[in-house]
Scaffold this active site. Structure first.
Site, PDB file in Angstrom:
ATOM      1  N   HIS A  19       0.873  -1.176   0.000  1.00 47.77           N
ATOM      2  CA  HIS A  19       0.000   0.000   0.000  1.00 47.77           C
ATOM      3  C   HIS A  19       0.908   1.223   0.000  1.00 47.77           C
ATOM      4  CE1 HIS A  19      -4.031   1.614   0.581  1.00 47.77           C
ATOM      5  NE2 HIS A  19      -3.538   2.465   1.464  1.00 47.77           N
ATOM      6  N   LYS A 164     -10.152   6.544  -3.216  1.00 48.45           N
ATOM      7  CA  LYS A 164      -9.147   7.580  -2.945  1.00 48.45           C
ATOM      8  C   LYS A 164      -7.834   7.109  -3.544  1.00 48.45           C
ATOM      9  CE  LYS A 164      -6.992   8.837   1.394  1.00 48.45           C
ATOM     10  NZ  LYS A 164      -7.177   9.457   2.711  1.00 48.45           N
ATOM     11  N   LYS A 166      -3.759   7.590  -3.900  1.00 46.18           N
ATOM     12  CA  LYS A 166      -2.587   8.153  -3.223  1.00 46.18           C
ATOM     13  C   LYS A 166      -1.630   8.641  -4.301  1.00 46.18           C
ATOM     14  CE  LYS A 166      -3.206   7.265   1.204  1.00 46.18           C
ATOM     15  NZ  LYS A 166      -3.295   8.380   2.144  1.00 46.18           N
ATOM     16  N   ASP A 195      -5.291  11.850  -2.393  1.00 44.08           N
ATOM     17  CA  ASP A 195      -4.571  12.240  -1.173  1.00 44.08           C
ATOM     18  C   ASP A 195      -3.106  12.414  -1.540  1.00 44.08           C
ATOM     19  OD1 ASP A 195      -3.647  12.713   1.359  1.00 44.08           O
ATOM     20  OD2 ASP A 195      -4.452  10.871   2.247  1.00 44.08           O
ATOM     21  N   LYS A 270      -9.764  11.817  12.583  1.00 43.38           N
ATOM     22  CA  LYS A 270      -9.110  10.556  12.993  1.00 43.38           C
ATOM     23  C   LYS A 270      -8.980  10.607  14.511  1.00 43.38           C
ATOM     24  CE  LYS A 270      -6.475   9.944   8.741  1.00 43.38           C
ATOM     25  NZ  LYS A 270      -5.197  10.174   8.069  1.00 43.38           N
ATOM     26  N   GLU A 324     -13.461   6.239   5.340  1.00 43.01           N
ATOM     27  CA  GLU A 324     -12.495   5.364   4.651  1.00 43.01           C
ATOM     28  C   GLU A 324     -12.109   4.221   5.601  1.00 43.01           C
ATOM     29  OE1 GLU A 324      -9.039   7.683   3.610  1.00 43.01           O
ATOM     30  OE2 GLU A 324      -8.725   8.342   5.659  1.00 43.01           O
TER      31      GLU A 324
HETATM   32  C1  MUC Z   1      -4.098   9.172   5.141  1.00 44.72           C
HETATM   33  O1  MUC Z   1      -3.249  10.016   4.936  1.00 44.72           O
HETATM   34  O2  MUC Z   1      -5.247   9.516   4.947  1.00 44.72           O
HETATM   35  C2  MUC Z   1      -5.790   6.655   4.991  1.00 44.72           C
HETATM   36  C3  MUC Z   1      -6.108   5.861   3.940  1.00 44.72           C
HETATM   37  C4  MUC Z   1      -4.929   5.459   3.363  1.00 44.72           C
HETATM   38  O3  MUC Z   1      -4.792   4.749   2.367  1.00 44.72           O
HETATM   39  O4  MUC Z   1      -3.894   6.013   4.037  1.00 44.72           O
HETATM   40  C5  MUC Z   1      -4.383   6.630   5.199  1.00 44.72           C
HETATM   41  C6  MUC Z   1      -3.683   7.823   5.672  1.00 44.72           C
HETATM   42 MG    MG Z   2      -4.738  11.589   4.329  1.00 43.41          MG
END
Ligand code: MUC
Ligand code: MG
Length: 371
Positions: A19, A164, A166, A195, A270, A324
């Site tokens: 991941h 989402k 990354k 993100d 969070k 999430e």
């Molecule tokens: C984040 O930065 O949001 C949340 C979902 C994911 O894939 O990483 C986390 C951390």
């Molecule tokens: Mg984030």
């Protein structure tokens, strides 16, 4: 009944695939479990998760354990867990920062109190508003065609229809192309967010967000470094697409400053970042007061940590961006005997007693460091 002991376990659990975030690729996720026991031997359990040692944030697993053992446990032993809010106020007067450590200790006390009363923990936070909540999946395999395959399979199973992406690692412009390819493949059936995990400077962000907005992305999370609230304000002013504060939003005080300066116009909640369930409700109240959208965030907790978040989020009226809480689906192994259920693109909020999860002590022993 008073608290007799506090035990902390550091656990490394393998994931089903790598991941990839901007700062770290997770192949094994580290979670921290806390067990609070009262004088009669009743137990409360809680979890927080961390990402990539010290690379994502300051709260490393080792520091969380040492700071609970050394500074927090002595402040709560001998106290009545039903006073968890009062106790955490006293802790905050003696222990600065350490939000992850505070969060896991508070949640363990909440679990103990709710179990003792034979009620779900959400009853201690005003009661449940949602029985289930929408749940996004993070596409972060590091490979566009694998991500598309994963998204299609997930849509087919009615598991997720919010994805989402990354996009903080590597070339920003190539990453924008990657997002646009995914929108082309599944954008008519799913909501796509990104993100950046703090990876861009303002010039890069301005260029890339323009293209992402144009391409149909529906939210941009933490494009700039956590310290750059002025830059986040300018981006929020400039674009229509919502800009979400994640790493820049830790304390309740952060939430007020972000709201006041519009350094983003939505919050990733969070529990670990905010220092506990009680503090998280306060951050959600700031968002409600200022009209910001909320996202039920994760640090990729396993089943227990996810149950804690799900139960608390179920007491918060509105999640504009859903949640999430996909963590358990990324883990190969579980530390509870029961599992979190997902149905029809949503996470089902677990019922009690407590957080509704039964610890698998054999697994805890097997995966704990130093046991
Ligand atoms: C984040 O930065 O949001 C949340 C979902 C994911 O894939 O990483 C986390 C951390
Ligand atoms: Mg984030």
């Amino acid at each position: 009944m008073k608290i007799r002991s506090v035990d902390v376990y550091i656990i490394d659990l393998p994931t089903i695939r790598p991941h990839q975030l901007a700062m770290h690729t997770i192949v094994e996720q580290t979670i921290i479990l806390a067990r609070v026991m009262d004088e009669e031997g009743a137990e409360g359990w809680a979890e927080v998760a961390t990402i990539g040692g010290a690379s994502y944030g300051e709260g490393t697993p080792e520091a969380i354990k040492v700071n609970i053992d050394t500074y927090i446990a002595p402040l709560i032993i001998g106290k009545k867990p039903v006073h968890y809010d009062k106790i955490m106020h006293e802790v905050s007067l003696n222990v600065r920062g350490n939000n992850f450590a505070k969060a896991v200790v508070e949640s363990a006390m909440v679990d103990l109190v709710a179990r003792r009363r034979n009620i779900p923990a959400y009853e201690l936070f005003g009661g449940q508003i949602h029985k289930s909540l929408p749940v996004a999946w993070t596409l972060a395999s590091g490979d566009t065609s694998k991500d598309i395959e994963e998204a299609k399979e997930s849509l087919h199973q009615k598991r997720h229809n919010i994805f989402k992406l990354k996009i903080g690692k590597g070339n920003p412009y190539k990453n924008v192309e990657h997002v646009l390819k995914i929108i082309e493949a599944v954008g008519d059936q799913a909501r796509i967010t990104v993100d950046v995990n703090q990876a861009w400077d303002e010039t890069t962000a301005t260029y890339c967000i323009e293209a992402l907005q144009e391409g149909g992305v529906s939210m941009v999370e933490q494009p700039l470094p956590a310290w750059d609230n002025e830059g986040m304000s300018r981006l929020t002013d400039r674009f229509k697409v919502p800009i979400m504060a994640d790493e820049s939003l830790n304390s309740l005080q952060d939430s007020f400053q972000i709201a006041k300066h519009r350094a983003g116009n939505s919050f990733a909640l969070k529990i670990c970042k905010h220092g506990g369930m009680t503090q998280t409700k306060k951050v959600a109240a700031i968002a409600e007061g200022v009209g910001f959208g909320l996202y039920g965030g994760t640090m990729i907790e396993s089943s227990l940590g996810t149950a804690i978040c799900a139960q608390l989020y179920s007491t918060i009226p509105k999640f504009e961006f859903g949640t999430e809480l996909f963590g358990p689906l990324l883990f190969k192994e579980n530390i509870t005997l029961n599992e979190i259920k997902y149905e029809n693109y949503e996470i089902i909020i677990p019922d009690g007693p407590g957080f509704g999860m039964e610890i698998d002590m054999e697994k805890v022993k097997h995966f704990s460091r130093g046991l």
